[in-house]
Design an enzyme around this catalytic site. Structure first.
Site, PDB file in Angstrom:
ATOM      1  N   TYR A  66      -4.261   1.319   3.539  1.00 46.09           N
ATOM      2  CA  TYR A  66      -5.324   0.042   2.998  1.00 46.09           C
ATOM      3  C   TYR A  66      -6.112  -0.273   4.240  1.00 46.09           C
ATOM      4  O   TYR A  66      -7.088  -0.683   4.188  1.00 46.09           O
ATOM      5  CB  TYR A  66      -4.801  -0.922   2.568  1.00 46.09           C
ATOM      6  CG  TYR A  66      -4.393  -0.868   1.209  1.00 46.09           C
ATOM      7  CD1 TYR A  66      -4.386   0.332   0.327  1.00 46.09           C
ATOM      8  CD2 TYR A  66      -3.752  -2.196   0.320  1.00 46.09           C
ATOM      9  CE1 TYR A  66      -4.112   0.369  -0.934  1.00 46.09           C
ATOM     10  CE2 TYR A  66      -3.504  -1.942  -0.945  1.00 46.09           C
ATOM     11  CZ  TYR A  66      -3.572  -0.792  -1.675  1.00 46.09           C
ATOM     12  OH  TYR A  66      -3.092  -0.727  -2.969  1.00 46.09           O
ATOM     13  N   GLY A  67      -5.402  -0.258   5.585  1.00 49.35           N
ATOM     14  CA  GLY A  67      -6.004  -0.648   6.441  1.00 49.35           C
ATOM     15  C   GLY A  67      -7.279   0.054   7.318  1.00 49.35           C
ATOM     16  O   GLY A  67      -8.204  -0.479   7.945  1.00 49.35           O
ATOM     17  N   CYS A  76       2.454  -6.657   1.854  1.00 49.94           N
ATOM     18  CA  CYS A  76       1.400  -6.071   2.708  1.00 49.94           C
ATOM     19  C   CYS A  76       0.409  -7.251   3.136  1.00 49.94           C
ATOM     20  O   CYS A  76      -0.301  -7.844   2.666  1.00 49.94           O
ATOM     21  CB  CYS A  76       0.348  -5.165   1.621  1.00 49.94           C
ATOM     22  SG  CYS A  76      -0.801  -4.318   2.387  1.00 49.94           S
ATOM     23  N   ASN A  77       0.455  -7.185   4.513  1.00 49.10           N
ATOM     24  CA  ASN A  77      -0.215  -8.180   5.427  1.00 49.10           C
ATOM     25  C   ASN A  77      -1.740  -8.025   4.860  1.00 49.10           C
ATOM     26  O   ASN A  77      -2.662  -8.740   4.943  1.00 49.10           O
ATOM     27  CB  ASN A  77       0.029  -7.858   6.819  1.00 49.10           C
ATOM     28  CG  ASN A  77       1.416  -8.501   7.182  1.00 49.10           C
ATOM     29  OD1 ASN A  77       1.505  -9.400   7.638  1.00 49.10           O
ATOM     30  ND2 ASN A  77       2.501  -7.596   7.035  1.00 49.10           N
ATOM     31  N   SER A 109       0.933  -1.369   0.048  1.00 53.73           N
ATOM     32  CA  SER A 109       0.063  -0.077  -0.163  1.00 53.73           C
ATOM     33  C   SER A 109       0.818   1.294  -0.055  1.00 53.73           C
ATOM     34  O   SER A 109       0.319   2.306  -0.332  1.00 53.73           O
ATOM     35  CB  SER A 109      -1.009   0.108   1.117  1.00 53.73           C
ATOM     36  OG  SER A 109      -0.075   0.125   2.379  1.00 53.73           O
ATOM     37  N   CYS A 156       2.321  -5.828  10.221  1.00 51.41           N
ATOM     38  CA  CYS A 156       2.514  -5.060   9.150  1.00 51.41           C
ATOM     39  C   CYS A 156       3.747  -4.685   8.750  1.00 51.41           C
ATOM     40  O   CYS A 156       4.564  -4.600   9.427  1.00 51.41           O
ATOM     41  CB  CYS A 156       1.574  -3.656   9.696  1.00 51.41           C
ATOM     42  SG  CYS A 156       1.885  -2.378   8.564  1.00 51.41           S
ATOM     43  N   THR A 157       3.711  -4.667   7.341  1.00 47.00           N
ATOM     44  CA  THR A 157       5.110  -4.521   6.802  1.00 47.00           C
ATOM     45  C   THR A 157       5.894  -3.182   6.979  1.00 47.00           C
ATOM     46  O   THR A 157       7.079  -2.944   6.783  1.00 47.00           O
ATOM     47  CB  THR A 157       5.403  -4.911   5.357  1.00 47.00           C
ATOM     48  OG1 THR A 157       4.290  -4.022   4.466  1.00 47.00           O
ATOM     49  CG2 THR A 157       5.079  -6.231   5.100  1.00 47.00           C
ATOM     50  N   HIS A 158       5.132  -2.184   7.600  1.00 41.90           N
ATOM     51  CA  HIS A 158       5.606  -0.871   7.836  1.00 41.90           C
ATOM     52  C   HIS A 158       6.206  -0.714   9.006  1.00 41.90           C
ATOM     53  O   HIS A 158       7.105  -0.087   9.556  1.00 41.90           O
ATOM     54  CB  HIS A 158       4.541   0.058   7.878  1.00 41.90           C
ATOM     55  CG  HIS A 158       3.759   0.732   6.684  1.00 41.90           C
ATOM     56  ND1 HIS A 158       3.148  -0.033   5.758  1.00 41.90           N
ATOM     57  CD2 HIS A 158       4.115   1.989   6.190  1.00 41.90           C
ATOM     58  CE1 HIS A 158       2.921   0.764   4.597  1.00 41.90           C
ATOM     59  NE2 HIS A 158       3.253   1.793   4.860  1.00 41.90           N
TER      60      HIS A 158
HETATM   61  N1  DGL Z   1       2.191  -2.361   5.147  1.00 39.52           N
HETATM   62  C1  DGL Z   1       0.944  -2.707   5.031  1.00 39.52           C
HETATM   63  C2  DGL Z   1       0.480  -4.173   5.832  1.00 39.52           C
HETATM   64  O1  DGL Z   1       1.412  -4.777   5.958  1.00 39.52           O
HETATM   65  C3  DGL Z   1       0.004  -1.646   5.553  1.00 39.52           C
HETATM   66  C4  DGL Z   1      -1.442  -1.725   5.410  1.00 39.52           C
HETATM   67  C5  DGL Z   1      -2.231  -0.295   5.293  1.00 39.52           C
HETATM   68  O2  DGL Z   1      -1.724   0.472   4.360  1.00 39.52           O
HETATM   69  O3  DGL Z   1      -2.873  -0.080   6.216  1.00 39.52           O
HETATM   70  O4  DGL Z   1      -0.520  -4.277   6.319  1.00 39.52           O
END
Ligand code: DGL
Length: 303
Positions: free
Chosen positions: A68-69, A99-100, A37, A209-211
């Site tokens: 996206y969350g 992205c999870n 995302s 979450c990958t962030h």
């Molecule tokens: N990096 C995304 C994940 O792993 C973030 C999702 C988001 O944009 O909220 O879920």
């Protein structure tokens, strides 16, 4: 019985892949697509570059529509499919959905529609259950990930004798998207999420979450060595390696490690900044327009 709690503070992981038959027409020298995302997938790209240095990579940050969350399920599926199709059109030989949230919500659907292998990510509930000594573990992830059937299934499988405290990380993706990985406000927010876990005896924290791996220094400042952090990026890179090997699609050795091709649906300034400061990659960012059914109207842009 699984013991699961959803936390409401003020308010490795597993990699997954499909079983598509080998695609003999694909070129091993073709790039691997990596998509998120926004900027979080850079934590996965970092692990992929370290594990598979000869692979050419195209990274797409859908920053115009992050986070996206906070989006609805149809929107996430729509964007994931559009970006997957775009990467296939760019010649990608495999796709890492880094992205999870997109994996949890839409990978099964998107997998049916793309002619390449997809590697998804999911929170490291299994390694946390294996590692936790106190048998209390925290999970930080987006609201969409935590409420997804995939995540609930993970808990049912692996949380039989471990208590999982699940906390939506509201505000954390937004912070990383603006390159804030340690302001006082952000630290206070992270502390509000972690303190209840620490008070409950958690010794392990799943970064779902990958962030969030980019927040590791801030998390360590708050929790010290009381929490073992579970980041799934290395497991994802290994899974990509297995999939490419199975398909005969590993890149031959190259004389020099290729620079990733960075693309963003936003202006890309923060992607460039984070890649330079945290990954030591100084590469241009292309602004790309990837239309999709849900984003063709003007009011669909990020709030
Ligand atoms: N990096 C995304 C994940 O792993 C973030 C999702 C988001 O944009 O909220 O879920």
């Amino acid at each position: 019985m699984a013991s699961v709690e959803t936390m409401t503070a003020s308010s490795p992981a597993s990699a997954t892949s499909a079983s598509i038959p080998p695609l003999t027409s694909l070129d091993p020298r073709a790039p691997v697509g990596i998509f998120d995302s926004g900027l979080g997938g850079l934590s996965v790209l970092r692990a992929v570059r370290s594990q598979l240095p000869d692979e050419a990579l195209i990274y797409v940050a859908d920053s115009l529509y992050a986070p996206y969350g906070e989006r609805d399920d149809d929107f996430i599926a729509d964007r994931t499919l559009a970006i997957g199709e775009w990467l296939v059109a760019q010649g990608a030989k495999a796709l890492v959905v880094a992205c999870n949230t997109a994996t949890a919500q839409s990978i099964a659907l998107v997998r049916e529609k793309l002619p390449i292998q997809l590697i998804g990510v999911e929170p490291g509930v299994k390694p946390a259950a294996l590692q936790s000594k106190s048998r209390v573990a925290g999970v930080l992830a987006t609201r969409v990930t935590l409420r997804s059937a995939r995540f609930q299934g993970l808990l049912e499988r692996y949380a039989s004798d471990c208590r999982f405290l699940c906390q939506p990380g509201h505000g954390l993706v937004e912070a990383v998207e603006r390159c804030d990985i340690g302001s006082p406000e952000l630290r206070a927010l992270i502390e509000s999420y972690l303190q209840p876990m620490l008070d409950a005896g958690a010794d392990t924290l799943v970064l779902g979450c990958t962030h969030y791996p980019f927040l590791d220094a801030a998390i360590r400042d708050i929790a010290g060595d009381r929490l073992t952090l579970i980041d799934t990026s290395v497991a994802i890179a290994r899974q990509l390696e297995r999939v490419l090997d199975q398909q005969g699609l590993r890149s031959p050795a190259r004389d020099a490690v290729p620079q990733p091709r960075f693309c963003s649906t936003s202006d890309g300034a923060h992607l460039k900044q984070l890649a330079a400061t945290l990954l030591d990659i100084d590469a241009p960012v292309e602004r790309v327009h990837i239309p999709s059914r849900r984003t063709i109207t003007p009011d669909s842009h990020a709030a």
